[in-house]
Design a protein around this motif. Structure first.
Motif, PDB file in Angstrom:
ATOM      1  N   ILE A 275     -26.980  17.504  73.823  1.00 39.25           N
ATOM      2  CA  ILE A 275     -26.210  18.667  73.373  1.00 39.25           C
ATOM      3  C   ILE A 275     -27.098  19.738  72.754  1.00 39.25           C
ATOM      4  O   ILE A 275     -26.882  20.934  73.001  1.00 39.25           O
ATOM      5  N   PRO A 276     -28.138  19.429  71.939  1.00 34.97           N
ATOM      6  CA  PRO A 276     -29.009  20.498  71.431  1.00 34.97           C
ATOM      7  C   PRO A 276     -29.699  21.298  72.533  1.00 34.97           C
ATOM      8  O   PRO A 276     -29.918  22.498  72.373  1.00 34.97           O
ATOM      9  N   ARG A 278     -28.389  21.961  75.509  1.00 38.68           N
ATOM     10  CA  ARG A 278     -27.382  22.882  76.050  1.00 38.68           C
ATOM     11  C   ARG A 278     -27.090  24.018  75.076  1.00 38.68           C
ATOM     12  O   ARG A 278     -26.910  25.178  75.498  1.00 38.68           O
ATOM     13  N   ASP A 279     -27.038  23.711  73.787  1.00 37.96           N
ATOM     14  CA  ASP A 279     -26.796  24.765  72.801  1.00 37.96           C
ATOM     15  C   ASP A 279     -27.898  25.817  72.850  1.00 37.96           C
ATOM     16  O   ASP A 279     -27.623  27.023  72.735  1.00 37.96           O
ATOM     17  N   ARG A 280     -29.129  25.374  73.001  1.00 33.97           N
ATOM     18  CA  ARG A 280     -30.236  26.329  73.078  1.00 33.97           C
ATOM     19  C   ARG A 280     -30.128  27.202  74.322  1.00 33.97           C
ATOM     20  O   ARG A 280     -30.328  28.428  74.265  1.00 33.97           O
ATOM     21  N   GLU A 282     -27.404  28.014  76.076  1.00 41.16           N
ATOM     22  CA  GLU A 282     -26.290  28.948  75.980  1.00 41.16           C
ATOM     23  C   GLU A 282     -26.533  30.028  74.936  1.00 41.16           C
ATOM     24  O   GLU A 282     -26.009  31.144  75.060  1.00 41.16           O
ATOM     25  N   ALA A 283     -27.346  29.732  73.922  1.00 32.50           N
ATOM     26  CA  ALA A 283     -27.634  30.743  72.905  1.00 32.50           C
ATOM     27  C   ALA A 283     -28.409  31.915  73.487  1.00 32.50           C
ATOM     28  O   ALA A 283     -28.268  33.059  73.020  1.00 32.50           O
ATOM     29  N   GLU A 287     -22.597  31.506  77.826  1.00 33.34           N
ATOM     30  CA  GLU A 287     -21.836  30.296  78.119  1.00 33.34           C
ATOM     31  C   GLU A 287     -21.841  30.006  79.608  1.00 33.34           C
ATOM     32  O   GLU A 287     -21.704  30.901  80.449  1.00 33.34           O
TER      33      GLU A 287
END
Length: 738
Positions: A275-276, A278-280, A282-283, A287
């Motif tokens: 998950i980290p 993917r968060d990076r 998308e940031a 999205e």
């Protein structure tokens, strides 16, 4: 006896020795001080020596090198030399390299111009869209075993290929919208994040081939490295787009570039996604799940690599909701999102404020009408929907991809059969999976995806790197899907490419299709192929071998046809000798004389200056133009055809000269056979052989063959080296410029 500076008593010696170790602090300080002083002395000595060398010889050597370089430059700038055959080959190489590194990209993209293939009614103004798949920037994950120079060269070559192709795409085709279909990086999922848990899940460890690199990757390639890769992506793809937008100005205010769709190399696949990571992603890219209205069509991008975690086997044993739930929530209300975006687009086309207006009034809470609020999307028609996914939709194994698939063309049907061969496994996308990848989505996910989005008329995907076009089964609403080729030259497909989409769907003010357009296709596609870089390099190799053959033929023709030589003569200067040349060395021959068996004509006056001249350094130069300070030079100036009587005219020292000559200089007498000596001068009379005490003239055929071979080898080496370094320098400049 007591040693110097000692009192001679053992106690004194013992005391001083023991006191030495009782004061380690002062001893250490003294040692440190002495080391610093020694270092300073060494540096001072080095500076003094350098200054002395510069004053004594350095500036003279630098001046000599400068003068020599200037002389060589002047010789190379002559008219005949500039327009010589080797330089003609260099000029041809410049054209060949410009074609292979620049012009071929322009030509390939130019042949794909929109007007060459799209067919719309007269007066139509279609929306032009380009789909780019799997640029997959090369990084340490791509070829972890390659050494440093080879890996960096691979990165340079592949980046230049992407940059040149994309620059031509943007500048010539001027698309209104560009969508990237995932796998922007090759090892994006491997670079450690600054926050969050980056450990591999217990059910998805790295394969054995990568286990030995994990510690190195986690240590060297973290968040900062990923940001550098993001900047690298922006330099190749985003900067040209922004520059083109500035050039077009207000003509294309609504141009879009969307690169938020993730691939398995960006995030991982299914249950193995962190998950980290993917968060990076998308940031910085946006999205992965989104809806866009482009060219009066609705584009729905779905993060299918995360969605696949919900149907994985690990989802029944572990809590993976954090991975697949965001996509699941997106699909639950995707139809409402579609209507909302369509209404927003229609309001913009009518010149209204895109966002919905809310009625503002003051009401008592007990009498408020909560049903009286705007409902976005109600009564808005649904535009043709296009699905964008990185992983292709499911198809039965062996489903053929069609004739445009490059790696494995379709199997030829048997005689009398007109339909394609089904199943055709060599032409199909393999229905398989492995660590961090799955070639196609599961059938359950594919059916659910098409049904929840609704009105899907076309789907586009990536991941496979090669072209594939299929029409899916009835349970997937017969959706036509095109898997887009990779745009990179390093993805295992010889001919990279991208997909062009031309869309024309005129609407009225309420979003209804205009009269006469119902039932007709609203989009057309075209596969634009890019240059085959391997073929370009093979052409370079072939032309290089052809140039070597031409230069070899020329090298043989130079002595045969007396052509102008390209190789410059070596420079000889008196000051260039390392060892000094003294007059006393020459006088040694006068003292000892020459042996009785030596050729006649070796008189003192011959080598003391009778027929020679002295150069600027004071050394004697004989009539043949060669320095006469050695035995070979004396022998060169001798004439074997003269009488032997002159050979004993050395002030009554003939006998002594013979004995000393045989003993000191090694000249053989009657009982001693001497060595073979061949002397080749500049003139015919200087070319003789000394063989065991007898002088013989060297054969003209020997002299001619050796001279011819020397000329051929010198010319071939000089011309090949000149062409090679100039061509490589120009190629390096092209690579540096991108």
């Amino acid at each position: 006896m007591a040693p110097p500076y000692s009192s001679g008593s053992p106690s004194s010696s013992s005391y001083s020795s023991s006191s030495k170790y009782r004061q380690p602090y002062y001893s250490s300080s003294s040692d440190s001080t002495s080391l610093v002083e020694d270092l300073r002395a060494a540096i001072a000595h080095g500076i003094r020596w350098s200054w002395h060398f510069w004053n004594e010889r350095g500036r003279h050597m630098a001046l000599a090198a400068l003068v020599s370089s200037a002389r060589r430059l002047r010789q190379n700038l002559t008219y005949r030399r500039i327009f010589s055959f080797p330089h003609l080959l260099v000029a041809i190489w410049v054209v060949v390299l410009l074609w292979g590194e620049r012009w071929v990209f322009h030509s390939k993209v130019e042949s794909c111009n929109w007007s060459n293939w799209e067919s719309w009614p007269a007066g139509a103004d279609p929306h032009h869209l380009v789909l780019v798949a799997d640029p997959q920037l090369i990084d340490p994950h791509s070829y972890p075993g390659r050494p440093w120079p080879v890996n960096d060269l691979t990165v340079l070559v592949t980046d230049n290929y992407l940059r040149r192709s994309y620059n031509q795409l943007v500048s010539q085709l001027s698309p209104d919208t560009i969508f990237f279909l995932g796998d922007l990086f090759d090892g994006g999922r491997e670079w450690k994040t600054a926050h969050g848990d980056f450990r591999d899940p217990e059910w998805g460890p790295h394969p054995k081939g990568e286990q030995k690199y994990i510690k190195k990757w986690n240590r060297k390639y973290g968040e900062f490295y990923w940001l550098r890769e993001y900047a690298r992506f922006g330099n190749i793809f985003l900067d040209p787009w922004v520059a083109a937008s500035e050039r077009t100005g207000a003509e294309q205010k609504r141009r879009k570039l969307i690169a938020s769709l993730p691939g398995n190399h960006d995030l991982g696949f299914g249950a193995d996604i962190k998950i980290p990571v993917r968060d990076r992603f998308e940031a910085y890219f946006g999205e992965g799940n989104r809806v866009d209205v482009v060219g009066n069509h609705t584009f729905v991008s779905v993060d299918t690599v995360s969605m696949s975690a919900g149907s994985s086997e690990e989802a029944h044993r572990h809590n993976l909701q954090g991975v697949y739930k965001p996509t699941e929530h997106f699909l639950l209300d995707v139809k409402w999102r579609k209507r909302r975006m369509v209404e927003k687009e229609l309001r913009f086309q009518r010149g209204e404020v895109p966002e919905l207006k809310h009625n503002h009034r003051i009401e008592n809470l007990d009498r408020a009408n909560f049903k009286d609020r705007p409902r976005p999307g109600e009564g808005v028609p649904d535009l043709p929907t296009i699905l964008l996914t990185h992983v292709p939709l499911y198809r039965p194994p062996g489903t053929p991809c069609g004739p445009m698939r490059e790696h494995w063309p379709p199997t030829k049907p048997p005689p009398g059969q007109t339909e394609p061969v089904v199943p055709d496994h060599r032409n199909a996308i393999s229905v398989s999976r492995g660590y961090q990848y799955q070639n196609v989505l599961s059938e359950t996910d594919s059916v659910m995806l098409v049904e929840k989005i609704g009105n899907v008329v076309h789907a586009f995907s990536g991941d496979d790197h090669d072209y594939c076009e299929v029409v899916h089964a009835e349970n997937q609403h017969n959706v036509r899907e095109i898997t887009v080729k990779s745009t990179s030259m390093a993805m295992g497909v010889p001919t990279p490419g991208f997909l062009m989409v031309s869309m024309y769907n005129p609407l009225d003010a309420n979003g209804n299709p205009l009269a006469g357009s119902d039932g007709k296709p609203t989009l057309q596609t075209h596969l634009c192929l890019l240059p085959q870089q391997l073929s370009t390099y093979l052409r370079y190799v072939g032309f290089g071998l052809f140039c070597i053959v031409l230069l070899t033929i020329r090298a043989f023709l130079v002595p045969m046809l007396k052509l102008q030589r390209f190789a410059l003569e070596p420079e000889l200067y008196g000051s260039g000798f390392i060892l000094p040349v003294f007059k006393a060395k020459v006088e040694d021959y006068d003292e000892y004389g020459m042996p009785a068996g030596s050729p006649a004509g070796f008189s003192a006056s011959r080598y003391k200056g009778g027929s020679g001249t002295r150069d600027r350094s004071g050394s004697l130069v004989g009539s043949g133009g060669v320095r006469s300070n050695g035995l070979a030079a004396l022998a060169r100036n001798a004439s074997p055809k003269a009488s032997g009587k002159r050979g004993h005219h050395h002030h009554n020292h003939s006998a002594k000269g013979s004995s000393l000559g045989a003993g000191k200089w090694g000249w053989g007498g009657a009982h001693s056979r001497g060595p073979k000596i061949e002397i080749f001068g500049d003139n015919e009379e200087d070319m003789y052989k000394y063989n065991g005490g007898k002088w013989k003239a060297a054969s003209s055929s020997t002299r001619s063959s050796r001279s011819t071979v020397n000329v051929v080898v010198t010319e071939l080496w000089t011309t090949v080296f000149r062409v090679a370094w100039m061509v490589l320098l120009f190629f390096g400049w092209l690579a540096y410029k991108g």
